[in-house]
Every structure is written in structure tokens, then in C-alpha cells.
Write an enzyme that holds these catalytic residues in place. Structure first.
Site, PDB file in Angstrom:
ATOM      1  N   HIS A 287       1.064  -1.253   0.028  1.00 38.75           N
ATOM      2  CA  HIS A 287      -0.038  -0.087   0.119  1.00 38.75           C
ATOM      3  C   HIS A 287       0.916   1.221   0.081  1.00 38.75           C
ATOM      4  O   HIS A 287       1.812   1.293   0.755  1.00 38.75           O
ATOM      5  CB  HIS A 287      -0.885  -0.032   1.278  1.00 38.75           C
ATOM      6  CG  HIS A 287      -1.910   1.092   1.453  1.00 38.75           C
ATOM      7  ND1 HIS A 287      -3.126   0.941   0.729  1.00 38.75           N
ATOM      8  CD2 HIS A 287      -1.773   2.520   2.222  1.00 38.75           C
ATOM      9  CE1 HIS A 287      -3.856   2.224   1.151  1.00 38.75           C
ATOM     10  NE2 HIS A 287      -3.047   2.816   1.910  1.00 38.75           N
ATOM     11  N   HIS A 330       0.181   2.243  11.609  1.00 42.12           N
ATOM     12  CA  HIS A 330       1.114   3.129  11.532  1.00 42.12           C
ATOM     13  C   HIS A 330       1.111   4.242  12.600  1.00 42.12           C
ATOM     14  O   HIS A 330       0.193   4.543  13.267  1.00 42.12           O
ATOM     15  CB  HIS A 330       0.957   3.901  10.371  1.00 42.12           C
ATOM     16  CG  HIS A 330      -0.296   4.587   9.767  1.00 42.12           C
ATOM     17  ND1 HIS A 330      -1.252   3.769   9.571  1.00 42.12           N
ATOM     18  CD2 HIS A 330      -0.748   6.095   9.516  1.00 42.12           C
ATOM     19  CE1 HIS A 330      -2.336   4.540   9.278  1.00 42.12           C
ATOM     20  NE2 HIS A 330      -2.041   5.971   9.442  1.00 42.12           N
ATOM     21  N   GLU A 336      -2.711  13.812  11.745  1.00 50.81           N
ATOM     22  CA  GLU A 336      -3.934  13.408  10.710  1.00 50.81           C
ATOM     23  C   GLU A 336      -5.210  13.851  11.460  1.00 50.81           C
ATOM     24  O   GLU A 336      -5.615  13.423  12.396  1.00 50.81           O
ATOM     25  CB  GLU A 336      -3.489  12.136  10.456  1.00 50.81           C
ATOM     26  CG  GLU A 336      -2.456  11.775   9.664  1.00 50.81           C
ATOM     27  CD  GLU A 336      -2.341  10.135   9.200  1.00 50.81           C
ATOM     28  OE1 GLU A 336      -1.443   9.849   8.702  1.00 50.81           O
ATOM     29  OE2 GLU A 336      -3.295   9.427   9.732  1.00 50.81           O
ATOM     30  N   HIS A 360      -5.724  11.614  14.788  1.00 45.88           N
ATOM     31  CA  HIS A 360      -4.494  10.940  15.178  1.00 45.88           C
ATOM     32  C   HIS A 360      -3.157  11.785  14.982  1.00 45.88           C
ATOM     33  O   HIS A 360      -2.709  12.186  14.301  1.00 45.88           O
ATOM     34  CB  HIS A 360      -4.429   9.742  14.228  1.00 45.88           C
ATOM     35  CG  HIS A 360      -5.636   8.968  14.170  1.00 45.88           C
ATOM     36  ND1 HIS A 360      -6.038   8.402  12.875  1.00 45.88           N
ATOM     37  CD2 HIS A 360      -6.536   8.596  15.230  1.00 45.88           C
ATOM     38  CE1 HIS A 360      -7.373   7.906  13.180  1.00 45.88           C
ATOM     39  NE2 HIS A 360      -7.404   7.735  14.354  1.00 45.88           N
ATOM     40  N   HIS A 366      -2.438   3.800  14.969  1.00 43.23           N
ATOM     41  CA  HIS A 366      -3.857   3.808  14.488  1.00 43.23           C
ATOM     42  C   HIS A 366      -3.789   3.081  13.155  1.00 43.23           C
ATOM     43  O   HIS A 366      -2.614   2.564  12.887  1.00 43.23           O
ATOM     44  CB  HIS A 366      -4.258   5.151  14.045  1.00 43.23           C
ATOM     45  CG  HIS A 366      -3.775   6.179  13.386  1.00 43.23           C
ATOM     46  ND1 HIS A 366      -2.430   6.532  13.763  1.00 43.23           N
ATOM     47  CD2 HIS A 366      -3.890   6.481  12.166  1.00 43.23           C
ATOM     48  CE1 HIS A 366      -2.202   7.360  12.848  1.00 43.23           C
ATOM     49  NE2 HIS A 366      -2.842   7.279  11.762  1.00 43.23           N
TER      50      HIS A 366
END
Length: 429
Positions: A287, A330, A336, A360, A366
Site C-alpha cells: 500500500h 502506523h 492527521e 490521530h 492507528h
């Protein structure tokens, strides 16, 4: 309202527009006697000595100069806050349900509520994140923000933004940017509207550099649209509200401030249809970092460390093989703030709904909830198209401090941490 728009074709490019033929001066910016008895005015969005590629300014030809008004006076800030925000941040993950509309008629300005922020508006650094909840149009009222530019992300209902330089109609799936100092009013074609606002205190939003991607991909310059000149010639009362150094002030004008008959320059409102974003992702395995989905970035003085990135997660194909396809677990240097415009976000099975939001902060772990992890680790990895969804992220270099309102709100989900409780220990030694 396509007739009120034209393509911007790059943020630094010069553009011109006139609502009446022959109004724009030729050969100079400030003739001794502008056409049709207009006044010449320049609005500068950067210091005069900013490098040519960064310099932003527009020449306005208007019925009355902006200087023609009485003194401003303080008005109540409501739930609008400005950085630095006093509340001490915590490392906890936070998530909110959508904020409800208010029972009383509320326009765009009165319905603004601050969720959090960072930096210091006085130092031209950081952002504030707001939600707007409007149930009444702005009548005989205008607003401009002297503290920063406004990136507006509608989530419910369209906004018709009448700005000094023209008109922008902004629908779901589109975003608009109103530069610092540009007056506008918000009307409601659908009767009410809700959405998110990133108030950027720092350098202007722009498209990110493409680096190894090459010349094409992500957002294309030609897809950004700015308004054409459209003026009001009204000798009627208008309250002009400004946000200045964190406080709201108002002045009573005896005429419409939307009286710009023509303009030319590169400092103008614009909008962008997020469906035009050319999403790029892996066609092999793993990803990619969410930075590959950056629509706009506001750089800081540190290369590669944005004051704020605006990132989207739109409909797209997933084709990676041998890969956990949702975002992996991560912890980040950056902070974020996420919102959901419509649909379902692919990293959460429940709890994150349209109009909701999550925060976050730096190094807070998270990622997918337990149900999403279970589904993704057992999925048949055929090509899959994610459809009917649009999530976004304001990613910023400084910790976002939630406001007292955000922490005390009934919309705060106090059980958010529980979404990871179902993750089992699978280690086999």
C-alpha cells in the site's frame, strides 16, 4: 453555475476578467482616470518582494475603494477559536460523530465551530480546523479572513460563494479556496449546508511537486476554476465581518462590497472538482504512502515538511498482490485530521460516518479496526474497485490541539479505542 467560472490553468498565471466591455485598462495597471469612473485597487496576498513565482496580487477595478467604510468594532467570536489554542493536547486517538445543525437560523459565519488547531496565526504558521453548519444564507452580510486562507470541503448541501472577484458554486465532491482577505458571502441553494474548513495561516496552498511521477498525474492545473467578474451596484446596508488576530470584528458598510467590475492578477478564489483527481497507486504490491493522494500542499520553511497537506481517498482500483490492501497500522511524525464526505472509508468497518471526523496526533498508533483487519487478511485478492466514497485528510506538521468545545461535545466518541480491542494475539513463536 458554469457561466460564472473559467479554468484557472495554474496558480501563478495571470488572469483577467471584466463584467463590462472595455473596463480593464490596457498597457498599465493604474491609469489616472480608469474607465467608467471606477477606482483602482490592488490586493496583495504576499509581500511585495516575494519571488516572482511566489508573488500573488490582483488589481481590482471597483465602484468604491475598500477603504470607504467606518471603524470596525468587536463582535462575539461564538465557537470560533484561533491558534495558539490553550487546551493541552493528549496522545489519545479521537473521533467524533457529525455535529448537528443548530435549531435556530444560522449563517455560515455564525455556524462556524473550531475543532482544533496548531501553530500561531500571528506568526503565519499552522492551521485551524473548523466545521460550518449553516441553515440560513448570509443576507446583507459579508466575511473575510485576515488570519489565513480558507479551504472549504462541503459535506452536505451546496454553497454559493459570492466573492469580490465573482461567484463560485461548490457542490459535494468539490472544494473551494478563498484567499486571505477576499470578502465573500455564503448562500445556500439547498436550504442548509455543512462541511469542513481548513484555515491555513501559512504559505498558500498549491499543487505538490510530482518528482519521479513526472509531468502528469494527481491534480492537473487546468482543472482548477476561478470566477469571472460579477458585480453588485447596491447602495444598501451590509455588515462586513472580519477575522483579525483571532477575533471577529464588524463594520457597517452603506454599500455592497461586491462591486468589482473587472480584475486581473493571480490572487483569486478557486474551486476544484475532486472527481478530476488522477489517482495513482501501486500495480504490484504494498500500500503506498497517503502522500500519493495529495491534492494541495501548503509548504513550510522546511523542505518536505508541509504546514498542511490536503489529501483525498476517492474511488479507485485496488490491484496489489500479496498485500494487506487497507492502510497499514502506523505511527506518524505528521498529524492527521480526517473527515468523510460520503460513503464508507475502507479502513473502518463502522463508527466513521459521513460528516464525522477523527484526529490521530504525532506517534499515536492507528489503522484499521479489528473487523477491517479480519476482512482484509482473508480477502480474495482480485482486482477490486472502491466506489461511492470520498474521505479526506488535513495532514499537518504540528500537533493539533482540540478545543474545549470538541473535547466536551456530545459528538465525541468516548469508546473509539475499543475498535481495536478485537485484534487477537496470533504469534506462533
Amino acid at each position: 453555475m458554469v457561466k460564472h467560472l473559467r479554468y484557472l490553468s495554474g496558480f501563478a498565471n495571470e488572469h483577467s476578467s471584466e463584467a463590462l466591455p472595455g473596463v480593464l485598462p490596457e498597457g498599465q495597471n493604474a491609469p489616472q482616470q480608469p474607465p467608467r469612473g471606477l477606482y483602482t485597487e490592488q490586493i496583495s496576498g504576499t509581500p511585495f518582494t516575494a519571488p516572482r513565482g511566489e508573488n500573488r496580487r490582483t488589481w481590482l477595478y471597483r465602484i468604491r475603494p475598500s477603504a470607504m467604510h467606518p471603524a470596525f468594532h468587536r463582535i462575539d467570536n461564538g465557537l470560533l477559536c484561533t491558534a495558539p489554542i490553550a487546551e493541552a493536547p493528549s496522545p489519545n486517538r479521537l473521533r467524533w460523530n457529525p455535529l448537528p445543525f443548530l435549531d435556530r437560523p444560522t449563517d455560515f459565519v455564525d455556524g462556524l465551530v473550531t475543532i482544533g488547531g496548531n501553530g500561531d496565526a500571528s506568526q503565519r504558521s499552522g492551521v485551524a480546523i473548523h466545521v460550518y453548519r449553516a441553515t440560513a444564507p448570509m443576507r446583507d452580510r459579508a466575511f473575510y479572513d485576515a488570519d489565513g486562507e480558507l479551504l472549504i470541503v462541503p459535506q452536505e448541501g451546496r454553497l454559493l460563494l459570492r466573492a469580490e472577484l465573482g461567484i463560485l458554486e461548490v457542490a459535494l465532491g468539490e472544494v473551494a479556496v478563498i484567499p486571505r482577505g477576499i470578502k465573500f458571502r455564503a448562500e445556500l441553494p439547498d436550504g442548509r449546508a455543512r462541511g469542513y474548513v481548513c484555515e491555513n495561516y501559512g504559505r498558500h496552498f498549491r499543487m505538490p511537486e510530482l518528482g519521479p511521477i513526472g509531468a502528469n498525474g494527481l491534480a492537473n492545473p487546468r482543472d482548477f476554476m476561478s470566477p469571472v467578474a460579477a458585480f453588485e451596484d447596491r447602495d444598501e446596508h451590509c455588515e462586513v465581518v472580519t477575522k483579525f488576530e483571532g477575533n471577529l470584528w464588524a463594520a457597517e458598510f452603506d454599500h455592497s462590497p461586491f462591486d468589482v467590475v473587472a480584475w486581473h492578477g493571480n490572487y483569486a478564489p478557486y474551486k476544484y472538482d475532486l472527481a478530476r483527481f488522477n489517482t495513482i497507486g501501486t500495480v504490484s504490491f504494498d500500500h503506498p504512502d497517503p502522500s500519493i493522494f495529495t491534492v494541495l500542499t501548503a509548504p513550510s520553511e522546511v523542505p518536505g515538511e508541509a504546514n498542511c497537506d490536503f489529501v483525498i481517498f476517492p474511488p479507485r482500483w485496488l490491484v496489489a498482490e500479496h498485500t494487506f490492501r487497507p492502510p497499514w497500522y502506523h505511527r506518524n511524525y505528521m498529524n492527521e485530521f480526517m473527515g468523510l464526505v460520503h460513503g464508507v472509508y475502507d479502513a473502518k468497518a463502522e463508527g466513521f460516518v459521513p460528516g464525522g471526523m477523527s484526529l490521530h496526533n504525532c506517534m499515536s498508533g492507528h489503522g484499521p479496526d479489528a473487523a477491517t483487519w479480519e476482512r482484509a487478511t482473508t480477502a480474495d485478492l482480485k482486482p477490486q474497485k472502491i466506489e461511492g466514497t470520498l474521505a479526506f485528510m488535513f495532514e499537518t506538521r504540528m500537533v493539533v490541539r482540540p478545543t474545549r468545545f470538541a473535547l466536551d461535545s456530545d459528538a465525541l466518541q468516548h469508546d473509539y479505542d475499543a475498535c481495536w480491542d478485537g485484534l487477537k494475539k496470533l504469534f506462533t513463536g
